[in-house]
Motif scaffolding. Structure first.
Motif, PDB file in Angstrom:
ATOM      1  N   LEU A 120      26.598   5.035  20.444  1.00  0.00           N
ATOM      2  CA  LEU A 120      25.428   4.408  19.870  1.00  0.00           C
ATOM      3  C   LEU A 120      24.437   4.181  21.002  1.00  0.00           C
ATOM      4  N   VAL A 121      23.226   4.722  20.854  1.00  0.00           N
ATOM      5  CA  VAL A 121      22.201   4.580  21.886  1.00  0.00           C
ATOM      6  C   VAL A 121      20.893   4.095  21.261  1.00  0.00           C
ATOM      7  N   LEU A 122      20.130   3.403  22.066  1.00  0.00           N
ATOM      8  CA  LEU A 122      18.818   2.936  21.635  1.00  0.00           C
ATOM      9  C   LEU A 122      17.851   4.108  21.688  1.00  0.00           C
ATOM     10  N   LYS A 123      17.257   4.463  20.563  1.00  0.00           N
ATOM     11  CA  LYS A 123      16.303   5.569  20.515  1.00  0.00           C
ATOM     12  C   LYS A 123      14.864   5.086  20.452  1.00  0.00           C
ATOM     13  N   GLU A 124      14.656   3.919  19.849  1.00  0.00           N
ATOM     14  CA  GLU A 124      13.282   3.440  19.719  1.00  0.00           C
ATOM     15  C   GLU A 124      13.270   1.924  19.630  1.00  0.00           C
ATOM     16  N   LYS A 125      12.297   1.338  20.297  1.00  0.00           N
ATOM     17  CA  LYS A 125      12.097  -0.113  20.260  1.00  0.00           C
ATOM     18  C   LYS A 125      10.611  -0.338  20.063  1.00  0.00           C
ATOM     19  N   SER A 126      10.243  -1.035  18.990  1.00  0.00           N
ATOM     20  CA  SER A 126       8.837  -1.255  18.666  1.00  0.00           C
ATOM     21  C   SER A 126       8.567  -2.738  18.480  1.00  0.00           C
ATOM     22  N   GLN A 127       7.493  -3.215  19.090  1.00  0.00           N
ATOM     23  CA  GLN A 127       7.068  -4.597  18.900  1.00  0.00           C
ATOM     24  C   GLN A 127       6.274  -4.684  17.604  1.00  0.00           C
ATOM     25  N   LEU A 128       6.597  -5.666  16.796  1.00  0.00           N
ATOM     26  CA  LEU A 128       5.915  -5.898  15.530  1.00  0.00           C
ATOM     27  C   LEU A 128       5.135  -7.205  15.618  1.00  0.00           C
ATOM     28  N   ASP A 129       4.362  -7.497  14.591  1.00  0.00           N
ATOM     29  CA  ASP A 129       3.618  -8.754  14.534  1.00  0.00           C
ATOM     30  C   ASP A 129       4.582  -9.929  14.495  1.00  0.00           C
ATOM     31  N   GLY A 130       4.125 -11.064  14.991  1.00  0.00           N
ATOM     32  CA  GLY A 130       4.919 -12.295  14.933  1.00  0.00           C
ATOM     33  C   GLY A 130       6.077 -12.331  15.916  1.00  0.00           C
ATOM     34  N   GLY A 131       6.035 -11.508  16.949  1.00  0.00           N
ATOM     35  CA  GLY A 131       7.090 -11.519  17.952  1.00  0.00           C
ATOM     36  C   GLY A 131       8.371 -10.830  17.527  1.00  0.00           C
ATOM     37  N   LYS A 132       8.316 -10.096  16.437  1.00  0.00           N
ATOM     38  CA  LYS A 132       9.502  -9.391  15.950  1.00  0.00           C
ATOM     39  C   LYS A 132       9.612  -8.031  16.629  1.00  0.00           C
ATOM     40  N   THR A 133      10.832  -7.528  16.691  1.00  0.00           N
ATOM     41  CA  THR A 133      11.082  -6.233  17.323  1.00  0.00           C
ATOM     42  C   THR A 133      11.919  -5.376  16.383  1.00  0.00           C
ATOM     43  N   MET A 134      11.509  -4.121  16.241  1.00  0.00           N
ATOM     44  CA  MET A 134      12.262  -3.160  15.422  1.00  0.00           C
ATOM     45  C   MET A 134      12.985  -2.219  16.374  1.00  0.00           C
ATOM     46  N   TYR A 135      14.278  -2.021  16.119  1.00  0.00           N
ATOM     47  CA  TYR A 135      15.111  -1.144  16.932  1.00  0.00           C
ATOM     48  C   TYR A 135      15.642  -0.022  16.058  1.00  0.00           C
ATOM     49  N   ARG A 136      15.705   1.165  16.644  1.00  0.00           N
ATOM     50  CA  ARG A 136      16.349   2.295  15.974  1.00  0.00           C
ATOM     51  C   ARG A 136      17.448   2.780  16.918  1.00  0.00           C
ATOM     52  N   LEU A 137      18.670   2.656  16.460  1.00  0.00           N
ATOM     53  CA  LEU A 137      19.834   3.098  17.219  1.00  0.00           C
ATOM     54  C   LEU A 137      20.372   4.369  16.576  1.00  0.00           C
ATOM     55  N   GLU A 138      20.764   5.315  17.396  1.00  0.00           N
ATOM     56  CA  GLU A 138      21.353   6.548  16.863  1.00  0.00           C
ATOM     57  C   GLU A 138      22.728   6.728  17.477  1.00  0.00           C
ATOM     58  N   GLY A 139      23.618   7.215  16.664  1.00  0.00           N
ATOM     59  CA  GLY A 139      24.980   7.418  17.129  1.00  0.00           C
ATOM     60  C   GLY A 139      25.629   8.596  16.459  1.00  0.00           C
ATOM     61  N   SER A 140      26.897   8.758  16.767  1.00  0.00           N
ATOM     62  CA  SER A 140      27.651   9.843  16.158  1.00  0.00           C
ATOM     63  C   SER A 140      28.985   9.314  15.663  1.00  0.00           C
ATOM     64  N   VAL A 141      29.381   9.823  14.525  1.00  0.00           N
ATOM     65  CA  VAL A 141      30.647   9.477  13.882  1.00  0.00           C
ATOM     66  C   VAL A 141      31.558  10.683  14.016  1.00  0.00           C
ATOM     67  N   PHE A 142      32.832  10.417  14.288  1.00  0.00           N
ATOM     68  CA  PHE A 142      33.786  11.506  14.403  1.00  0.00           C
ATOM     69  C   PHE A 142      34.969  11.279  13.471  1.00  0.00           C
ATOM     70  N   THR A 143      35.613  12.368  13.132  1.00  0.00           N
ATOM     71  CA  THR A 143      36.856  12.350  12.376  1.00  0.00           C
ATOM     72  C   THR A 143      37.874  13.097  13.223  1.00  0.00           C
ATOM     73  N   SER A 144      38.982  13.490  12.634  1.00  0.00           N
ATOM     74  CA  SER A 144      39.984  14.238  13.389  1.00  0.00           C
ATOM     75  C   SER A 144      39.656  15.726  13.460  1.00  0.00           C
ATOM     76  N   VAL A 145      38.539  16.135  12.874  1.00  0.00           N
ATOM     77  CA  VAL A 145      38.133  17.543  12.919  1.00  0.00           C
ATOM     78  C   VAL A 145      37.441  17.806  14.253  1.00  0.00           C
ATOM     79  N   PRO A 146      38.042  18.622  15.115  1.00  0.00           N
ATOM     80  CA  PRO A 146      37.467  18.872  16.439  1.00  0.00           C
ATOM     81  C   PRO A 146      36.056  19.458  16.386  1.00  0.00           C
ATOM     82  N   ASP A 147      35.249  19.027  17.341  1.00  0.00           N
ATOM     83  CA  ASP A 147      33.885  19.518  17.534  1.00  0.00           C
ATOM     84  C   ASP A 147      32.962  19.274  16.354  1.00  0.00           C
ATOM     85  N   LYS A 148      33.271  18.273  15.555  1.00  0.00           N
ATOM     86  CA  LYS A 148      32.438  17.958  14.398  1.00  0.00           C
ATOM     87  C   LYS A 148      32.004  16.499  14.495  1.00  0.00           C
ATOM     88  N   LEU A 149      30.715  16.281  14.761  1.00  0.00           N
ATOM     89  CA  LEU A 149      30.144  14.939  14.826  1.00  0.00           C
ATOM     90  C   LEU A 149      29.100  14.792  13.727  1.00  0.00           C
TER      91      LEU A 149
END
Length: 171
Positions: A120-149
């Motif tokens: 899981l990595v931080l891809k985007e961080k945006s400042q919003l009105d009122g001191g709020k922050t929007m974050y977009r995290l991207e990651g990968s999910v794996f199963t037991s199937v090799p080389d498949k994310l």
């Protein structure tokens, strides 16, 4: 309906067992090789997962981080440490309940259930009105199937006190 699915499953399993009685030892060797490959794949992804948790833990412990950044880091540690697939199944589309389950502070053995979030990595961080922050995290999910994310995106809005106001997981 449930009994129909169970009956169909038993029929399919029985058919596969009956069809598999004529398999040669070559098929068993190929299956064994696939099992070893799958175990190695899972081991590799679990190592990636642990590295990702360690990086987020470092971020969460930085004393000069903003409360919103610390909240995101703790969310990332929690979500990487838990079996999110089962939490999603339990909570369905109830986003507040899913967030509460993810953020629940409990000691949990390392999750080895699959599917699992590997990174899981931080891809985007945006400042919003009122001191709020929007974050977009991207990651990968794996199963037991090799080389498949499988990609996953988590969107979170945090107020300036570090309270999560919005949370969504896109598969």
């Amino acid at each position: 309906m449930r009994w129909q699915r169970i009956g169909a499953s038993l029929f399919i399993v029985g058919s596969l067992l009956a069809a598999g009685t004529g398999c040669s030892s070559i098929d068993k060797n190929a299956s064994s090789a696939q099992t070893v490959e799958a175990k190695n794949w899972v081991k590799q992804q679990m190592k990636t997962k642990q590295n990702s948790i360690s990086e987020w833990e470092k971020e969460a412990s930085r004393p000069k981080s903003a409360p919103a950044d610390q909240a995101i880091a703790q969310l990332a540690v929690n979500i990487l440490s838990k079996n999110v697939a089962s939490l999603i199944e339990e909570n369905g589309n109830n986003k507040p309940a899913l967030l509460a389950s993810v953020m629940k502070k409990e000691q949990q053995p390392k999750s080895t259930d699959l599917p699992s979030l590997a990174s899981l990595v931080l891809k985007e961080k945006s400042q919003l009105d009122g001191g709020k922050t929007m974050y977009r995290l991207e990651g990968s999910v794996f199963t037991s199937v090799p080389d498949k994310l499988y990609p996953v995106t988590i969107t979170v809005r945090v107020n300036n006190q570090g309270e999560i106001e919005y949370f969504e997981i896109d598969k």
